[in-house]
Design a protein around this motif. Structure first.
Motif, short mmCIF file in Angstrom:
data_model
loop_
_atom_site.label_atom_id
_atom_site.label_comp_id
_atom_site.label_asym_id
_atom_site.label_seq_id
_atom_site.Cartn_x
_atom_site.Cartn_y
_atom_site.Cartn_z
N PHE A 299 0.83 -1.20 0.00
CA PHE A 299 0.00 0.00 0.00
C PHE A 299 0.87 1.25 0.00
O PHE A 299 0.61 2.19 -0.75
N LEU A 300 1.90 1.26 0.84
CA LEU A 300 2.79 2.42 0.88
C LEU A 300 3.47 2.64 -0.46
O LEU A 300 3.63 3.77 -0.91
N SER A 301 3.88 1.56 -1.11
CA SER A 301 4.59 1.70 -2.39
C SER A 301 3.69 2.28 -3.48
O SER A 301 4.18 2.88 -4.43
N ASP A 302 2.37 2.11 -3.34
CA ASP A 302 1.42 2.65 -4.32
C ASP A 302 0.85 3.99 -3.90
O ASP A 302 0.07 4.59 -4.64
N SER A 303 1.18 4.46 -2.71
CA SER A 303 0.63 5.71 -2.18
C SER A 303 1.45 6.92 -2.62
O SER A 303 2.66 6.80 -2.83
N PRO A 304 0.79 8.07 -2.74
CA PRO A 304 1.54 9.29 -3.06
C PRO A 304 2.65 9.51 -2.03
O PRO A 304 2.40 9.40 -0.83
N GLU A 305 3.83 9.77 -2.51
CA GLU A 305 5.00 9.99 -1.66
C GLU A 305 5.30 8.80 -0.75
O GLU A 305 5.97 8.95 0.26
N TYR A 306 4.76 7.63 -1.10
CA TYR A 306 5.03 6.37 -0.36
C TYR A 306 4.62 6.47 1.11
O TYR A 306 5.20 5.80 1.96
N THR A 307 3.61 7.28 1.42
CA THR A 307 3.27 7.62 2.79
C THR A 307 1.79 7.40 3.08
O THR A 307 0.94 7.62 2.23
N SER A 308 1.52 6.98 4.33
CA SER A 308 0.14 6.86 4.81
C SER A 308 0.16 6.93 6.33
O SER A 308 1.22 6.89 6.94
N ASN A 309 -1.04 7.00 6.93
CA ASN A 309 -1.08 6.99 8.39
C ASN A 309 -1.61 5.65 8.89
O ASN A 309 -2.19 4.87 8.13
N ALA A 310 -1.40 5.40 10.17
CA ALA A 310 -1.72 4.10 10.75
C ALA A 310 -3.20 3.77 10.66
O ALA A 310 -3.57 2.61 10.43
N SER A 311 -4.06 4.76 10.83
CA SER A 311 -5.51 4.50 10.76
C SER A 311 -5.92 3.96 9.39
O SER A 311 -6.70 3.02 9.29
N ALA B 217 7.44 4.33 3.20
CA ALA B 217 8.28 3.22 2.75
C ALA B 217 9.65 3.73 2.35
O ALA B 217 9.79 4.79 1.76
N THR B 218 10.67 2.95 2.68
CA THR B 218 12.03 3.24 2.20
C THR B 218 12.20 2.58 0.83
O THR B 218 11.36 1.80 0.39
N SER B 219 13.31 2.88 0.18
CA SER B 219 13.60 2.24 -1.11
C SER B 219 13.62 0.73 -0.98
O SER B 219 13.07 0.01 -1.82
N ARG B 220 14.24 0.24 0.09
CA ARG B 220 14.28 -1.22 0.30
C ARG B 220 12.88 -1.78 0.54
O ARG B 220 12.54 -2.86 0.06
N GLY B 221 12.05 -1.05 1.28
CA GLY B 221 10.68 -1.49 1.51
C GLY B 221 9.90 -1.61 0.21
O GLY B 221 9.14 -2.56 0.00
N VAL B 222 10.09 -0.65 -0.69
CA VAL B 222 9.42 -0.69 -1.99
C VAL B 222 9.94 -1.87 -2.81
O VAL B 222 9.15 -2.58 -3.46
N GLU B 223 11.24 -2.12 -2.77
CA GLU B 223 11.80 -3.27 -3.50
C GLU B 223 11.21 -4.58 -3.01
O GLU B 223 10.93 -5.48 -3.80
N ILE B 224 10.98 -4.70 -1.72
CA ILE B 224 10.38 -5.91 -1.16
C ILE B 224 8.93 -6.01 -1.60
O ILE B 224 8.46 -7.09 -1.99
N ALA B 225 8.19 -4.90 -1.54
CA ALA B 225 6.79 -4.89 -1.97
C ALA B 225 6.65 -5.30 -3.42
O ALA B 225 5.67 -5.94 -3.80
N GLU B 226 7.61 -4.93 -4.24
CA GLU B 226 7.59 -5.26 -5.67
C GLU B 226 8.15 -6.63 -5.98
O GLU B 226 8.14 -7.07 -7.14
N GLY B 227 8.68 -7.31 -4.98
CA GLY B 227 9.24 -8.65 -5.19
C GLY B 227 10.63 -8.65 -5.78
O GLY B 227 11.12 -9.69 -6.22
N LYS B 228 11.30 -7.49 -5.79
CA LYS B 228 12.65 -7.40 -6.35
C LYS B 228 13.71 -7.92 -5.40
O LYS B 228 14.81 -8.28 -5.82
N THR B 229 13.42 -7.92 -4.12
CA THR B 229 14.30 -8.47 -3.10
C THR B 229 13.44 -9.11 -2.03
O THR B 229 12.22 -8.97 -2.04
N ARG B 230 14.05 -9.82 -1.11
CA ARG B 230 13.31 -10.56 -0.09
C ARG B 230 13.76 -10.19 1.31
O ARG B 230 14.89 -9.76 1.51
N HIS B 231 12.85 -10.43 2.25
CA HIS B 231 13.16 -10.33 3.67
C HIS B 231 12.40 -11.46 4.35
O HIS B 231 11.21 -11.66 4.08
#
Length: 99
Positions: free
Chosen positions: A19-31, A75-89
């Motif tokens: 969700f963060l990776s698809d959000s404007p500026e990669y940002t959202s709030n907890a609610s 989301a950080t760059s690494r967080g976006v890469e994980i969301a996109e399946g480019k890297t794993r955690h």
């Protein structure tokens, strides 16, 4: 933590990152993140989202700031890469291929 709870946490983390990776500026709030997780069938409470945001922050996958009444995640760059399946955690469910 049981195996089922661990699986839910991994899916919850992926849902948040996607969700963060698809959000404007990669940002959202907890609610909003609580509503998003629940709408995708990952039963989630506000406390669980707060805990997952702390975990994502500790792993360097998101930055989290408290803004009075709101907790904001980006989301950080690494967080976006994980969301996109480019890297794993190991603590985040790997996304399925495709759109």
């Amino acid at each position: 933590m049981s195996a089922y709870q661990d699986t839910l946490s991994k899916h919850r983390r992926l849902t948040i990152l996607k969700f963060l990776s698809d959000s404007p500026e990669y940002t959202s709030n907890a609610s909003i993140l609580v509503d998003v997780c629940n709408s995708y069938g990952v039963a989630t409470t506000r406390d669980q989202v707060m805990g997952e945001l702390d975990w994502l922050s500790e792993q360097g996958l998101a930055s989290v700031t408290d803004n009075g009444l709101f907790r904001i995640a980006t989301a950080t760059s690494r967080g976006v890469e994980i969301a996109e399946g480019k890297t794993r955690h190991s603590g985040v469910q790997r996304p399925r291929p495709g759109p």
